[in-house]
Every structure is written in structure tokens, then in C-alpha cells.
Design a protein around this motif. Structure first.
Motif, PDB file in Angstrom:
ATOM      1  N   GLY A 112       0.740  -1.445   0.150  1.00  0.00           N
ATOM      2  CA  GLY A 112       0.291   0.219   0.016  1.00  0.00           C
ATOM      3  C   GLY A 112       0.946   0.704   0.063  1.00  0.00           C
ATOM      4  N   ALA A 113       1.773   1.311   0.763  1.00  0.00           N
ATOM      5  CA  ALA A 113       2.668   2.524   0.747  1.00  0.00           C
ATOM      6  C   ALA A 113       3.526   2.815  -0.646  1.00  0.00           C
ATOM      7  N   THR A 114       4.014   1.592  -1.370  1.00  0.00           N
ATOM      8  CA  THR A 114       4.696   1.349  -2.518  1.00  0.00           C
ATOM      9  C   THR A 114       3.272   2.180  -3.602  1.00  0.00           C
ATOM     10  N   PHE A 115       2.113   2.058  -3.649  1.00  0.00           N
ATOM     11  CA  PHE A 115       1.036   2.043  -4.070  1.00  0.00           C
ATOM     12  C   PHE A 115       0.568   3.931  -4.236  1.00  0.00           C
ATOM     13  N   ASP A 116       0.588   4.231  -2.666  1.00  0.00           N
ATOM     14  CA  ASP A 116       0.257   5.021  -2.865  1.00  0.00           C
ATOM     15  C   ASP A 116       1.390   6.386  -3.249  1.00  0.00           C
ATOM     16  N   ILE A 174       9.670  -3.571   0.325  1.00  0.00           N
ATOM     17  CA  ILE A 174       9.100  -3.102  -0.201  1.00  0.00           C
ATOM     18  C   ILE A 174       9.199  -3.104  -1.347  1.00  0.00           C
ATOM     19  N   GLY A 175       9.401  -1.103  -1.422  1.00  0.00           N
ATOM     20  CA  GLY A 175       9.228  -0.553  -1.814  1.00  0.00           C
ATOM     21  C   GLY A 175      10.205  -0.472  -3.479  1.00  0.00           C
ATOM     22  N   HIS A 176      11.696  -1.146  -3.021  1.00  0.00           N
ATOM     23  CA  HIS A 176      12.592  -1.543  -4.286  1.00  0.00           C
ATOM     24  C   HIS A 176      12.401  -2.229  -4.550  1.00  0.00           C
ATOM     25  N   ALA A 208      14.102   4.111  -1.723  1.00  0.00           N
ATOM     26  CA  ALA A 208      13.981   5.004  -0.558  1.00  0.00           C
ATOM     27  C   ALA A 208      12.808   6.510  -0.201  1.00  0.00           C
ATOM     28  N   LEU A 209      12.253   6.682  -1.702  1.00  0.00           N
ATOM     29  CA  LEU A 209      11.986   7.814  -0.854  1.00  0.00           C
ATOM     30  C   LEU A 209       9.946   7.111  -0.500  1.00  0.00           C
ATOM     31  N   ILE A 210      10.020   6.106  -0.923  1.00  0.00           N
ATOM     32  CA  ILE A 210       9.000   5.060  -0.425  1.00  0.00           C
ATOM     33  C   ILE A 210       9.059   5.225   1.100  1.00  0.00           C
ATOM     34  N   LYS A 211       9.996   5.121   1.336  1.00  0.00           N
ATOM     35  CA  LYS A 211       9.970   4.750   2.719  1.00  0.00           C
ATOM     36  C   LYS A 211       9.949   6.079   3.749  1.00  0.00           C
ATOM     37  N   GLN A 212      10.286   7.173   2.826  1.00  0.00           N
ATOM     38  CA  GLN A 212      10.853   8.673   3.612  1.00  0.00           C
ATOM     39  C   GLN A 212       9.228   9.367   3.369  1.00  0.00           C
ATOM     40  N   TYR A 213       8.907   8.618   2.159  1.00  0.00           N
ATOM     41  CA  TYR A 213       7.069   9.662   2.235  1.00  0.00           C
ATOM     42  C   TYR A 213       6.246   8.568   3.339  1.00  0.00           C
TER      43      TYR A 213
END
Length: 367
Positions: A112-116, A174-176, A208-213
Motif C-alpha cells: 500500500g505504501a508503494t502504491f500510495d 518492498i518499495g525497491h 528510499a522515497l517510499i520510506k521517506q514518504y
């Protein structure tokens, strides 16, 4: 935001894992069976999976089907029950409440975080730009020390609980891996040499951006580590798998070895292993992104990240692109979106600092 992404069927994808082969190779030589056996089994498994992907590519088959365009994720989690059979047993759907299984909940949240990020920041509807359902499998294999994107789904091992913990823990992992899917549906960069290192680099950037976001962190507040929280109690000296801020410093451990990533072109590693060092030399463009993003300040996904997304989806990034090609395209994209601006100047400086220079990038001299 780009809300008019045209979906297309990707070429058959490569098999992309978060733990580099050079780390597993080191562990496979350890004298303690409790440490070398999980690494050897993981290496053997990954070799077979990569071979299978090459067979799919040779046959011209395309795994994965686009979904209906959607503004909300459609996530399904499966449980492999410690077998190496995919997808496993379906245990969680989008409409379900929280599971009693922490791995299921973390996988659901990470998808979900990646999708967002891709939707809310860049207007991209899922991995393919057309609402592709997001599937994941947890509890894969016995002490499987990796996570991977196989062209259709995310797959997570539980780790060995000594050197590596559950691979659903770091959201940037996960985002990677899901970003490898985005690359599959866009530039489809060749997974070897500098183009392969760019494939890994772009996945690290958006991880990294997904984690930061997700955490609401600015570029200055972020740790710029990939896989922080993944290393287990058996690692005496290590913070993460990679550091974008200081490539080569993520770990230096008696068991894992020394982080081999270079930060600049003069330290570029020439090797036949790992498809020409794709997980190693990615440290160079990683560092350039870190330098540019922190120079610009604010939220890294808004300016530096937007430029990287523009290049990835702009249709000009060749499958066999080299670092200088990518740098030139980022400069072109910065100028197209922001003009002769702070963004353009920050990129000129960052690429020069890591030694990616030349007439084709506009960053000065060099070979």
C-alpha cells in the motif's frame, strides 16, 4: 502529475533479489553450517529462478496481466507455508481486516505504501500504470534469506533469524522490489553492466522515497539507508544493506564481509559476478541522487524524485543506457520541468561530484 500513463505488456522480466549474490557467496563459505547452509540454499534457489526467467524470455512469454485502472490498491497476500511453491495459500484480501500474522500485515502495508507514493505523487496507477493488482507471498521457503519480484508478485523469505530477519520488515525493501516491476513496464533496463546498475539504482531511489514518504521525512531527516532493520543479531557491525549517503559503509562485518559499493566512478568495480556488479556499482548513481536531493532540500520525492520518474517513464531511456546517458536525461528532464533552475544546477553538481562527466552530460570534461 502524470495521470495518463499508457499501459503496455512488458518484456519477460529478470529475477531481481534484494540480497546481492556477493553477500550470499561470502556467507556460503562460512565454516558454521548454521550460517552457510541458508546462504547456499538461497543461492541455489535464486540461480534456478533466474534460469527460469531466462527461459520465459527466450520463449517470448509475458508474465503478468494489466488490471483495471484504479485509484486504490487491490492487494492479495498468500502464505507459502515454508515451501517454495507459488503463489501459496490465499490468506488475506484487500477487504480483510488486520491479520494475526505480522508478516501478512507488513506485506499488505508495504504494498500500500508503494502504491500510495506512485499514485499520489506521480499519478501512476499501480506498477503497470493501469491498476495492476498487487500480490505477495510471505513465509517462502525454509530460512530463505531473500525477497524478490518475479514479474508477477512480491515474495518474502522469513530470513534465518540470525543474520537476516523477516524480509517484510523494511518498507524500502518492498518499495525497491516493486519498483523493479515499474521498470519492467517502462524502460525495461537490461540487467547487466551499467544499465543493470541503473536498474538497481532506480529501485533503491524509489525504495528510499517510499520510506521517506511513509515516514514524512525530508531529505535532511532521512537516513538514506536501504534495508535498515533487516540485519539480525548475528551481524556485529552493520546498519543496512546499502547506504546512499555513504556507499561502502553500510556494513563491515566478520560474517557479511565489507560493503563493496563505490561512491564515485574512479572506484568503479569491474567484475563478471552479479551481472557485472549491478548491486555494487549502483552506489555511484545512488550517491548522485543523495547529493542532489539533499542539496535541494525539502522532500526528495517532489523535485529530485520527480526528475527520476520523468526519465524512467519518458520513453527516451534506452534499455542499455550507461550512467552518462542517464545523467544527461536527468539534466534534460530537470530543464524541461523546472527550466534553468536550482534543480538543474544541483544535478550538474551531483553528477560531477561522483565523476559521471563528459560532453554528453554537459557536466564538463572527462572521457
Amino acid at each position: 502529475m502524470d495521470s495518463t500513463v499508457t499501459p503496455h505488456h512488458p518484456a519477460a522480466p529478470v529475477f531481481c533479489t534484494i540480497i546481492p549474490p556477493h553477500v550470499l557467496d561470502t556467507l556460503a563459505q562460512h565454516e558454521d553450517p548454521a550460517r552457510h547452509e541458508p546462504a547456499r540454499r538461497t543461492l541455489e534457489h535464486d540461480h534456478l529462478r533466474r534460469t527460469h526467467r531466462r527461459e520465459i524470455a527466450a520463449e517470448g512469454r509475458t508474465p503478468g496481466e494489466p488490471g483495471a485502472a484504479a485509484d486504490k490498491p487491490n492487494r492479495t497476500i498468500y502464505d507459502a507455508e515454508h515451501r517454495e511453491e507459488l503463489p501459496g495459500t490465499k490468506v488475506h484480501e484487500e477487504s480483510d481486516g488486520p491479520s494475526q500474522d505480522g508478516s501478512v500485515n507488513r506485506a499488505h502495508a508495504g504494498l500500500g505504501a508503494t502504491f500510495d507514493l506512485y499514485l499520489k505523487v506521480y499519478g501512476r496507477k499501480s506498477i503497470d500504470g493501469a491498476g495492476l493488482p498487487l500480490d505477495a507471498t510471505v513465509h517462502y521457503g525454509e530460512k530463505y534469506d531473500n525477497a524478490f519480484w518475479d514479474g508477477e508478485r512480491m515474495v518474502f523469505g522469513d530470513g534465518d533469524n540470525d543474520l537476516f530477519l523477516d524480509f517484510t520488515i523494511p518498507v524500502d525493501v518492498i518499495g525497491h522490489e516493486l519498483t523493479h516491476g515499474v521498470i519492467q513496464y517502462t524502460a525495461n533496463l537490461d540487467y547487466e553492466g551499467q544499465s543493470g546498475a541503473l536498474n538497481e539504482h532506480i529501485s533503491d531511489v524509489f525504495g528510499a522515497l517510499i520510506k521517506q514518504y511513509t515516514l514524512g521525512q525530508s531529505a535532511a531527516e532521512a537516513d538514506w539507508l536501504i534495508g535498515a532493520g533487516l540485519l539480525g543479531p548475528g551481524v556485529d557491525s552493520g546498519k543496512a544493506l546499502r547506504s546512499m549517503k555513504a556507499p561502502g559503509t553500510a556494513y563491515e562485518d566478520d560474517v557479511l564481509g565489507k560493503d563493496p559499493q563505490p561512491a564515485t566512478m574512479d572506484k568503479y568495480v569491474h567484475t563478471d559476478k552479479d551481472n557485472g556488479g549491478v548491486h555494487i556499482n549502483s552506489g555511484i548513481p545512488n550517491h548522485a541522487f543523495y547529493l542532489a536531493a539533499t542539496d535541494l532540500g525539502g522532500n526528495a520525492w517532489e523535485r529530485a524524485g520527480q526528475i527520476w520518474y520523468d526519465v524512467l517513464t519518458g520513453g527516451k531511456l534506452a534499455k542499455n543506457a550507461r550512467f552518462a546517458d542517464f545523467a544527461r536525461l536527468t539534466l534534460d528532464a530537470a530543464r524541461a520541468r523546472f527550466g534553468e533552475s536550482d534543480e538543474h544546477r544541483a544535478l550538474l553538481k551531483a553528477w560531477s561530484q561522483v565523476g559521471v562527466t563528459g560532453k554528453d552530460t554537459g557536466t564538463g570534461g572527462g572521457k
